[in-house]
Motif scaffolding. Structure first.
Motif, short mmCIF file in Angstrom:
data_model
loop_
_atom_site.label_atom_id
_atom_site.label_comp_id
_atom_site.label_asym_id
_atom_site.label_seq_id
_atom_site.Cartn_x
_atom_site.Cartn_y
_atom_site.Cartn_z
N UNK A 181 0.82 -1.21 0.00
CA UNK A 181 0.00 0.00 0.00
C UNK A 181 0.85 1.26 0.00
N UNK A 182 1.90 1.26 0.82
CA UNK A 182 2.75 2.46 0.90
C UNK A 182 3.40 2.77 -0.45
N UNK A 183 3.81 1.74 -1.19
CA UNK A 183 4.43 1.96 -2.49
C UNK A 183 3.47 2.59 -3.48
N UNK A 184 2.24 2.13 -3.48
CA UNK A 184 1.26 2.70 -4.41
C UNK A 184 0.87 4.13 -4.01
N UNK A 186 2.90 6.23 -2.48
CA UNK A 186 4.06 7.04 -2.88
C UNK A 186 4.02 7.30 -4.38
N UNK A 187 3.63 6.30 -5.17
CA UNK A 187 3.53 6.49 -6.62
C UNK A 187 2.45 7.51 -6.96
N UNK A 188 1.32 7.46 -6.28
CA UNK A 188 0.25 8.43 -6.54
C UNK A 188 0.69 9.84 -6.18
N UNK A 189 1.44 9.99 -5.06
CA UNK A 189 1.93 11.31 -4.68
C UNK A 189 2.93 11.83 -5.71
N UNK A 190 3.81 10.95 -6.20
CA UNK A 190 4.77 11.35 -7.22
C UNK A 190 4.07 11.74 -8.52
N UNK A 191 3.06 10.95 -8.91
CA UNK A 191 2.30 11.26 -10.13
C UNK A 191 1.59 12.60 -10.00
N UNK A 192 1.07 12.89 -8.81
CA UNK A 192 0.40 14.18 -8.57
C UNK A 192 1.37 15.33 -8.74
N UNK A 234 4.28 15.50 3.25
CA UNK A 234 5.18 16.54 2.74
C UNK A 234 6.09 15.93 1.68
N UNK A 235 6.65 16.79 0.85
CA UNK A 235 7.50 16.30 -0.23
C UNK A 235 8.66 15.46 0.33
N UNK A 236 8.87 14.29 -0.28
CA UNK A 236 9.94 13.41 0.15
C UNK A 236 9.61 12.58 1.37
N UNK A 237 8.36 12.55 1.79
CA UNK A 237 7.98 11.82 2.99
C UNK A 237 8.19 10.32 2.81
N UNK A 238 8.55 9.65 3.89
CA UNK A 238 8.62 8.19 3.92
C UNK A 238 7.20 7.69 4.16
N UNK A 239 6.52 7.29 3.09
CA UNK A 239 5.11 6.95 3.21
C UNK A 239 4.90 5.77 4.15
N UNK A 341 5.13 6.21 -12.35
CA UNK A 341 5.56 6.34 -10.96
C UNK A 341 5.56 4.97 -10.26
N UNK A 342 4.61 4.12 -10.60
CA UNK A 342 4.58 2.76 -10.05
C UNK A 342 5.82 1.99 -10.51
N UNK A 343 6.18 2.14 -11.76
CA UNK A 343 7.39 1.48 -12.26
C UNK A 343 8.62 1.96 -11.52
N UNK A 344 8.68 3.27 -11.25
CA UNK A 344 9.82 3.82 -10.52
C UNK A 344 9.89 3.23 -9.11
#
Length: 349
Positions: A181-184, A186-192, A234-239, A341-344
């Motif tokens: 869940x945390x990875x997805x 993080x990907x959604x936040x990066x995509x945003x 926040x930007x760069x957060x450890x989700x 972002x998910x691939x990343x």
């Protein structure tokens, strides 16, 4: 019992439930063999309703001749009081299931899929167990009110919205992914962030909504038993660290006042989250289902929900977005950002 079931389903989404949306969640299964006949599907559904009366009245089984049109109607039509809380349509090799989110959560939809196909269905989702909310509902509600008034969550910049109701739906398949869940999230936040940057907008006050089952997916039942997290990122957060430290939102009270419902409606555009993420996990369907597309409810400031489900070695990622803010082409581009972002995130594992 039907009226009691519908009243209960509407109470489950509670005061935080955006009153401008239908709260219909959808599961679209592409099958490896022809779908069961409608008569057989209805008999199995009737047996499920008898065992689980919270599902409401037994609906008819529709023939799926125009997937996009039926999906749109299943997603946008309100669940009126006393009406069925489950909707089912079958095509030659496609099964579309929708339900009011107050009656079923994502794992509940999977359980209903197994009942309709008469096959064992399970998910590798572990659930969060008895993890409880960290604050009383009243305190949480007041904090949400202050947030809406003075510092609402950021949003995903709209693009090519239309003067129309309902949502748009897009999906793509990837080789089987095993992000948690945390990875997805993080990907959604990066995509945003990438999306907003491309539209010349800053990304501030990101609040991720995350739906998580309380139970494991080993033997799911057609019920609603999930928790809701709001993660300030926040930007760069450890989700993953944020999620470990964050208790779920408190349960809604059994009753709400007319004033509270009015306030929720008036502030709907400032309440909620930046986006929602929901992952059904790695799903086993006894090799009956080739792909699963899961569309959670899209609400909150952006009206965007990212869905994920994996089966048969394929992960299907989806975007469901509010049509008044995104057209289908824009939603497809947003899905592309999420996929990348998910691939990343996967490459970092």
């Amino acid at each position: 019992m039907t009226r009691l079931a519908s009243d209960h389903a509407h109470r489950v989404v509670g005061l935080y439930g955006d009153p401008t949306v239908s709260w219909s969640i959808l599961l679209e299964a592409e099958l490896g063999a022809p779908a069961p006949e409608p008569e057989k599907l209805r008999a199995r559904l009737a047996a499920a309703v008898q065992q689980y009366p919270h599902l409401g009245a037994v609906p008819g089984i529709e023939r799926l001749t125009d997937l996009a049109a039926v999906r749109d109607r299943f997603a946008s039509a309100p669940y009126e009081r006393g009406a069925p809380l489950v909707r089912v349509a079958a095509g030659e090799r496609t099964l579309l299931i929708a339900a009011h989110h107050g009656a079923l959560d994502g794992l509940g939809l999977l359980a209903l899929l197994g009942i309709l196909l008469d096959v064992p269905v399970s998910s590798a989702a572990r659930g969060i167990g008895e993890r409880t909310g960290g604050k009383p509902f009243v305190v949480s509600a007041l904090q949400r009110l202050a947030e809406a008034l003075f510092a609402p969550p950021g949003r995903i910049t709209p693009e090519h919205g239309q003067a129309a109701v309902g949502d748009v739906f897009v999906a793509c398949d990837e080789p089987g992914l095993r992000l948690g869940a945390a990875g997805f999230v993080a990907a959604a936040a990066s995509a945003t962030e990438r999306w907003n940057r491309a539209h010349g907008a800053r990304t501030t006050r990101v609040v991720a909504a995350l739906g998580a089952s309380r139970r494991s997916g080993a033997a799911p039942e057609p019920v609603h038993d999930s928790a809701f997290f709001r993660l300030r990122l926040p930007r760069g957060a450890d989700v993953a660290a944020v999620l470990r430290a964050q208790p779920p939102e408190p349960d809604f009270p059994a009753r709400s006042s007319r004033l509270a419902r009015l306030g929720t409606r008036l502030l709907a555009s400032r309440l909620g989250s930046t986006f929602l993420v929901s992952n059904l996990g790695v799903v086993s369907t006894a090799d009956t289902v080739r792909t699963l597309a899961f569309y959670p409810a899209a609400s909150g400031r952006s009206g965007v929900a990212f869905g994920v489900a994996t089966t048969g070695g394929q992960t299907t990622v989806t975007v469901r977005a509010r049509r008044k803010d995104f057209d289908a082409a824009a939603a497809a581009r947003l899905l592309g950002e999420f996929r990348d972002a998910v691939r990343d995130q996967t490459a970092r594992q």
